[in-house]
Design a protein around this motif. Structure first.
Motif, PDB file in Angstrom:
ATOM      1  N   ARG A 157       0.840  -1.215   0.000  1.00  0.00           N
ATOM      2  CA  ARG A 157       0.000   0.000   0.000  1.00  0.00           C
ATOM      3  C   ARG A 157       0.868   1.255   0.000  1.00  0.00           C
ATOM      4  O   ARG A 157       0.649   2.173  -0.781  1.00  0.00           O
ATOM      5  N   ILE A 158       1.867   1.262   0.910  1.00  0.00           N
ATOM      6  CA  ILE A 158       2.717   2.461   1.020  1.00  0.00           C
ATOM      7  C   ILE A 158       3.467   2.679  -0.288  1.00  0.00           C
ATOM      8  O   ILE A 158       3.490   3.785  -0.839  1.00  0.00           O
ATOM      9  N   THR A 159       4.077   1.609  -0.808  1.00  0.00           N
ATOM     10  CA  THR A 159       4.881   1.732  -2.030  1.00  0.00           C
ATOM     11  C   THR A 159       4.035   2.235  -3.195  1.00  0.00           C
ATOM     12  O   THR A 159       4.417   3.184  -3.892  1.00  0.00           O
ATOM     13  N   LEU A 160       2.857   1.624  -3.381  1.00  0.00           N
ATOM     14  CA  LEU A 160       2.021   2.042  -4.508  1.00  0.00           C
ATOM     15  C   LEU A 160       1.521   3.470  -4.319  1.00  0.00           C
ATOM     16  O   LEU A 160       1.451   4.243  -5.263  1.00  0.00           O
ATOM     17  N   SER A 161       1.208   3.829  -3.075  1.00  0.00           N
ATOM     18  CA  SER A 161       0.760   5.199  -2.819  1.00  0.00           C
ATOM     19  C   SER A 161       1.831   6.196  -3.234  1.00  0.00           C
ATOM     20  O   SER A 161       1.556   7.189  -3.905  1.00  0.00           O
ATOM     21  N   VAL A 162       3.066   5.914  -2.812  1.00  0.00           N
ATOM     22  CA  VAL A 162       4.157   6.841  -3.117  1.00  0.00           C
ATOM     23  C   VAL A 162       4.412   6.887  -4.623  1.00  0.00           C
ATOM     24  O   VAL A 162       4.488   7.954  -5.231  1.00  0.00           O
ATOM     25  N   VAL A 163       4.506   5.701  -5.227  1.00  0.00           N
ATOM     26  CA  VAL A 163       4.900   5.639  -6.626  1.00  0.00           C
ATOM     27  C   VAL A 163       3.807   6.199  -7.550  1.00  0.00           C
ATOM     28  O   VAL A 163       4.091   6.809  -8.567  1.00  0.00           O
ATOM     29  N   LEU A 164       2.543   6.034  -7.157  1.00  0.00           N
ATOM     30  CA  LEU A 164       1.444   6.470  -8.029  1.00  0.00           C
ATOM     31  C   LEU A 164       0.951   7.878  -7.713  1.00  0.00           C
ATOM     32  O   LEU A 164       0.059   8.389  -8.394  1.00  0.00           O
ATOM     33  N   LEU A 165       1.537   8.506  -6.703  1.00  0.00           N
ATOM     34  CA  LEU A 165       1.057   9.829  -6.287  1.00  0.00           C
ATOM     35  C   LEU A 165       1.018  10.851  -7.436  1.00  0.00           C
ATOM     36  O   LEU A 165       0.044  11.597  -7.563  1.00  0.00           O
ATOM     37  N   PHE A 225       2.136  -5.990 -10.435  1.00  0.00           N
ATOM     38  CA  PHE A 225       2.691  -7.193  -9.798  1.00  0.00           C
ATOM     39  C   PHE A 225       4.106  -6.970  -9.308  1.00  0.00           C
ATOM     40  O   PHE A 225       4.591  -7.689  -8.439  1.00  0.00           O
ATOM     41  N   LEU A 226       4.796  -5.927  -9.832  1.00  0.00           N
ATOM     42  CA  LEU A 226       6.199  -5.719  -9.445  1.00  0.00           C
ATOM     43  C   LEU A 226       6.322  -5.260  -8.000  1.00  0.00           C
ATOM     44  O   LEU A 226       7.138  -5.793  -7.240  1.00  0.00           O
ATOM     45  N   ALA A 227       5.520  -4.269  -7.610  1.00  0.00           N
ATOM     46  CA  ALA A 227       5.603  -3.770  -6.249  1.00  0.00           C
ATOM     47  C   ALA A 227       5.258  -4.856  -5.232  1.00  0.00           C
ATOM     48  O   ALA A 227       6.029  -5.087  -4.299  1.00  0.00           O
ATOM     49  N   PRO A 228       4.129  -5.575  -5.414  1.00  0.00           N
ATOM     50  CA  PRO A 228       3.836  -6.658  -4.464  1.00  0.00           C
ATOM     51  C   PRO A 228       4.939  -7.722  -4.456  1.00  0.00           C
ATOM     52  O   PRO A 228       5.297  -8.242  -3.400  1.00  0.00           O
ATOM     53  N   GLU A 229       5.488  -8.017  -5.616  1.00  0.00           N
ATOM     54  CA  GLU A 229       6.535  -9.032  -5.734  1.00  0.00           C
ATOM     55  C   GLU A 229       7.773  -8.635  -4.916  1.00  0.00           C
ATOM     56  O   GLU A 229       8.375  -9.445  -4.242  1.00  0.00           O
ATOM     57  N   LEU A 230       8.138  -7.348  -4.990  1.00  0.00           N
ATOM     58  CA  LEU A 230       9.390  -6.904  -4.394  1.00  0.00           C
ATOM     59  C   LEU A 230       9.257  -6.448  -2.951  1.00  0.00           C
ATOM     60  O   LEU A 230      10.214  -6.516  -2.196  1.00  0.00           O
ATOM     61  N   VAL A 231       8.105  -5.920  -2.546  1.00  0.00           N
ATOM     62  CA  VAL A 231       7.972  -5.469  -1.158  1.00  0.00           C
ATOM     63  C   VAL A 231       6.870  -6.189  -0.400  1.00  0.00           C
ATOM     64  O   VAL A 231       6.688  -5.964   0.786  1.00  0.00           O
ATOM     65  N   GLY A 232       6.098  -7.038  -1.078  1.00  0.00           N
ATOM     66  CA  GLY A 232       4.899  -7.588  -0.465  1.00  0.00           C
ATOM     67  C   GLY A 232       5.112  -8.857   0.344  1.00  0.00           C
ATOM     68  O   GLY A 232       4.278  -9.180   1.191  1.00  0.00           O
ATOM     69  N   GLY A 233       6.190  -9.569   0.091  1.00  0.00           N
ATOM     70  CA  GLY A 233       6.403 -10.832   0.804  1.00  0.00           C
ATOM     71  C   GLY A 233       5.273 -11.795   0.525  1.00  0.00           C
ATOM     72  O   GLY A 233       4.588 -11.702  -0.490  1.00  0.00           O
ATOM     73  N   GLY A 236       1.698 -10.186   1.021  1.00  0.00           N
ATOM     74  CA  GLY A 236       1.308  -9.245  -0.015  1.00  0.00           C
ATOM     75  C   GLY A 236       1.116  -9.893  -1.363  1.00  0.00           C
ATOM     76  O   GLY A 236       1.531  -9.355  -2.383  1.00  0.00           O
ATOM     77  N   PHE A 237       0.517 -11.078  -1.373  1.00  0.00           N
ATOM     78  CA  PHE A 237       0.262 -11.768  -2.630  1.00  0.00           C
ATOM     79  C   PHE A 237      -0.980 -11.174  -3.267  1.00  0.00           C
ATOM     80  O   PHE A 237      -2.060 -11.180  -2.690  1.00  0.00           O
ATOM     81  N   THR A 238      -0.816 -10.612  -4.446  1.00  0.00           N
ATOM     82  CA  THR A 238      -1.936  -9.912  -5.077  1.00  0.00           C
ATOM     83  C   THR A 238      -2.332 -10.595  -6.384  1.00  0.00           C
ATOM     84  O   THR A 238      -1.656 -11.502  -6.875  1.00  0.00           O
ATOM     85  N   TYR A 239      -3.412 -10.096  -6.937  1.00  0.00           N
ATOM     86  CA  TYR A 239      -3.966 -10.642  -8.165  1.00  0.00           C
ATOM     87  C   TYR A 239      -2.972 -10.527  -9.313  1.00  0.00           C
ATOM     88  O   TYR A 239      -2.844 -11.411 -10.151  1.00  0.00           O
ATOM     89  N   GLY A 240      -2.221  -9.399  -9.341  1.00  0.00           N
ATOM     90  CA  GLY A 240      -1.206  -9.212 -10.378  1.00  0.00           C
ATOM     91  C   GLY A 240      -0.152 -10.309 -10.306  1.00  0.00           C
ATOM     92  O   GLY A 240       0.304 -10.831 -11.336  1.00  0.00           O
TER      93      GLY A 240
END
Lengths: 284, 372
Positions: A157-165, A225-233, A236-240
């Protein structure tokens, strides 16, 4: 080419352009859609139409859970970013013109950088020995590094918030910029105080920008899928990542395509709703 | 200006509604408005007229509160309002671009001033209905500004500015964006609304014909200064400066000009093209003195006029209701313009022929100042 009034018969240029569009956009998309209706038997794709993939992704509780978790996460990211992005855009808008331009460019520069580098940077910020932990410790807020900042859904959540701001700030800022100064003058001229001018004029006139920003953020966050893959552990397994695993690991392209089609439908639905909300009646 | 020439019937109603003293606006080292005085009287239609860059809009913005003044006082009804924030000033503005709220209907736009004052809904509906009736927009009250024509937007902006029943409305070139026909209609409309409502209008324009047709008084501005204030007739027939004369179309300027004698409200001046009688006393300051003659002052019935001149006809152009004749003075070759009503029966003078024309002392004026 075919520019010019009164020309009804398509020329060779039209055929060329249409063939480019067909070759590079429509045909690949069609293939992709078609793959969703194939199946895999013994590591080989069977090109016989079936709705088995869709039946599986709707009935499999773990797919459903991942899907709902991801949609919710994307929605949360959009909501957080709407608040953060609006505040940021509003702050920039209130600066003097020179500073305003500088801040907008500063905000847009990260968009030119590699996405993966930005995610690694966020990993560095959130990690056990990262910037955030060092800051928290220096400020005496925590005694030892917080490991809960990384490799979970909150990190995503934090990573995507920052990156997509920037995708949120820019449309809101453009909407604010489009409000004529005289309209704001008119509001105070008629007796509105600052709060009344904000809630009655500025907010309704700039919110369509926020809706466009929320649409961008939602669509990008739900498919990432990249952000969850790299920071999600694992958490943080997501649909992507699920889609990615079908293509990259499980070698089940048909299921991956079916999963993608579902996500695409959700994205199209969001875009449709956002188009309606972001283009209110008074603008048409 | 030597003494504050604020003009107008100060004595009859006591204090002016709006009293401006020493108001100046500077942008850095540049004076957009040099400290000036101006009185606006209750119930009048006062137009601030000037070319672009004359400071007319800046003056209006300073009064409205959009532009902080660098010096001076703005008194409304005897109270200094120079430091009041925009939203607490007791008058309203009609903007050049109308500045309607695009996300609100006509009704919501007009009612905005009441809404922010917390007016009760029923009363608001009634008062908006009345305002919409005045501007003739009852039928369009649920439209959005984007669905209105320029004239309808203009009417909405006027109704919105009137809704709180201000005693003064500021109008910043509100007709500039309209086409000629519509502009004339709106001129009459604005004037009639002003007269019927009794609200004081302070109107800014660069269009002298607009100023003449609408105003009770006109304040001509030039490079941040007030050039002259007076009724349309005063400015038209008795301009004090070359600038005002030229602005109101008194295009025949004769110089140098020397005062020979003055008595009984009549001044005799000698010029390179002859000696003429001019109505009125000579100006106090005679530097750059010149004689301004209106083009329509010339008449071919020279023997009945006090002043006359001998010309050679240089060119004749028929422009419909008027015929414009370019005249060359016989001895000096100075060029003059004559405008006369076209006469279907009369043959226009032939180019190269000689023509004796006359003009009355009341149709020329002694003007001073630098060339415009």
């Amino acid at each position: 080419m075919t520019v010019g009034a009164g020309r009804s018969r398509p020329g060779i240029g039209d055929y060329l352009l249409w063939s480019v569009i067909a070759l590079f956009i429509i045909v690949p998309l069609g293939c992709f859609l078609a793959y969703g209706f194939f199946s895999v038997v013994d590591n080989a794709i069977v090109y016989r139409p079936t709705v088995g993939n869709f039946a599986e992704l709707l009935s499999n509780p773990s797919y459903r859970a991942t899907f709902l978790r991801t949609i919710r996460m994307a929605f949360e990211v959009s909501a957080i970013n709407l608040v953060l992005g609006y505040a940021t855009a509003y702050f920039i808008w209130l600066r003097p013109p020179g500073m305003r331009n500088f801040l907008v460019i500063a905000l847009a520069i990260p968009l030119l950088m590699s996405y993966i580098i930005k995610i690694y940077a966020m990993r560095g910020v959130l990690g056990t020995n990262g910037l955030l932990n060092s800051a928290l410790m220096a400020l005496g807020i925590v005694d030892e590094p917080v490991s809960a900042l990384l490799f979970n859904l909150t990190a995503v959540r934090i990573t995507l918030s920052v990156v997509l701001l920037p995708f949120m700030v820019l449309p809101i800022y453009i909407a604010l910029e489009r409000i004529p100064a005289s309209v704001l003058h008119a509001a105070s001229d008629l007796g509105a105080n600052e709060l009344q001018t904000f809630t009655g004029i500025i907010l309704p006139l700039s919110l369509p920008g926020g809706i466009v920003g929320a649409m961008f953020t939602f669509v990008l966050a739900s498919g990432d899928f990249l952000a969850p893959e790299l920071v999600g552990g694992i958490e943080g397994f997501t649909y992507g990542r699920l889609i990615f695993s079908q293509f990259g690991l499980a070698f089940n392209w048909p299921l991956g395509a079916a999963l993608s089609i579902l996500l695409m439908c959700v994205a199209l639905g969001v875009i449709f709703v956002a188009r309606r909300l972001g283009n209110p009646r008074w603008q048409r | 200006m030597a003494k504050p020439d604020t003009g107008g019937p100060d004595s009859e109603s006591g204090l002016p509604l709006l009293r401006i003293r020493g108001l100046g606006v500077s942008f850095g080292p540049v004076d957009a408005i040099s400290p000036l005085d101006l009185d606006v009287h209750d119930g009048e239609f006062l137009t601030i007229l000037g070319p672009s860059g004359s400071g007319k809009t800046t003056l209006l913005r300073a009064i409205a509160g959009f532009q902080p003044p660098s010096a001076g006082r703005i008194e409304f009804d005897g109270r200094d309002i120079a430091d009041l924030p925009i939203n607490r000033r007791p008058f309203n503005t009609v903007f050049q671009d109308y500045a309607l709220f695009p996300h609100m209907t006509v009704r919501e736009n007009v009612g905005f001033g009441l809404r922010v004052r917390g007016t009760a809904r029923r009363q608001m509906t009634e008062r908006v209905d009345i305002a919409l009736g005045i501007v003739g927009l009852e039928e369009l009250d649920s439209r959005y500004p984007a669905q209105l024509s320029g004239g309808q937007q203009q009417r909405t902006a006027l109704a919105r500015a009137m809704i709180c029943e201000p005693r003064l409305i500021l109008l910043d070139e509100p007709l500039a964006a309209l086409d000629a026909t519509l502009r004339r209609q709106m001129q009459n409309f604005l004037k009639s609304v002003q007269r019927q409502s009794g609200i004081t209008f302070l109107f800014v324009t660069h269009d002298q014909s607009e100023a003449i047709t609408m105003s009770d008084r006109i304040c001509v501005m030039r490079t941040g200064n007030i050039e002259q204030i007076g009724t349309p007739r005063e400015l038209y027939y008795r301009p004090k400066s070359r600038f005002v004369a030229a602005f109101f179309g008194a295009s025949n300027i004769v110089e140098p000009c020397r005062i020979e004698e003055s008595r009984d409200d009549m001044t005799v001046v000698s010029t390179p093209v002859g000696t003429f009688s001019v109505k009125g006393p000579p100006p106090e300051n005679t530097s750059g003195l010149a004689l301004a003659i209106r083009p329509e002052a010339f008449g071919s019935d020279a023997e009945t006029r006090m002043n006359s001149l001998e010309f050679e006809v240089a060119a004749v152009s028929f422009v419909g209701s008027e015929t414009i004749t370019e005249l060359r003075h016989r001895n000096t070759s100075l060029m003059f313009t004559m405008k006369s009503r076209s006469d279907p029966a009369a043959r226009p003078p032939e180019t190269g022929s000689f023509l004796r024309v006359g003009f009355d002392p009341a149709e020329c004026a002694l003007v001073t100042g630098a060339e415009s």
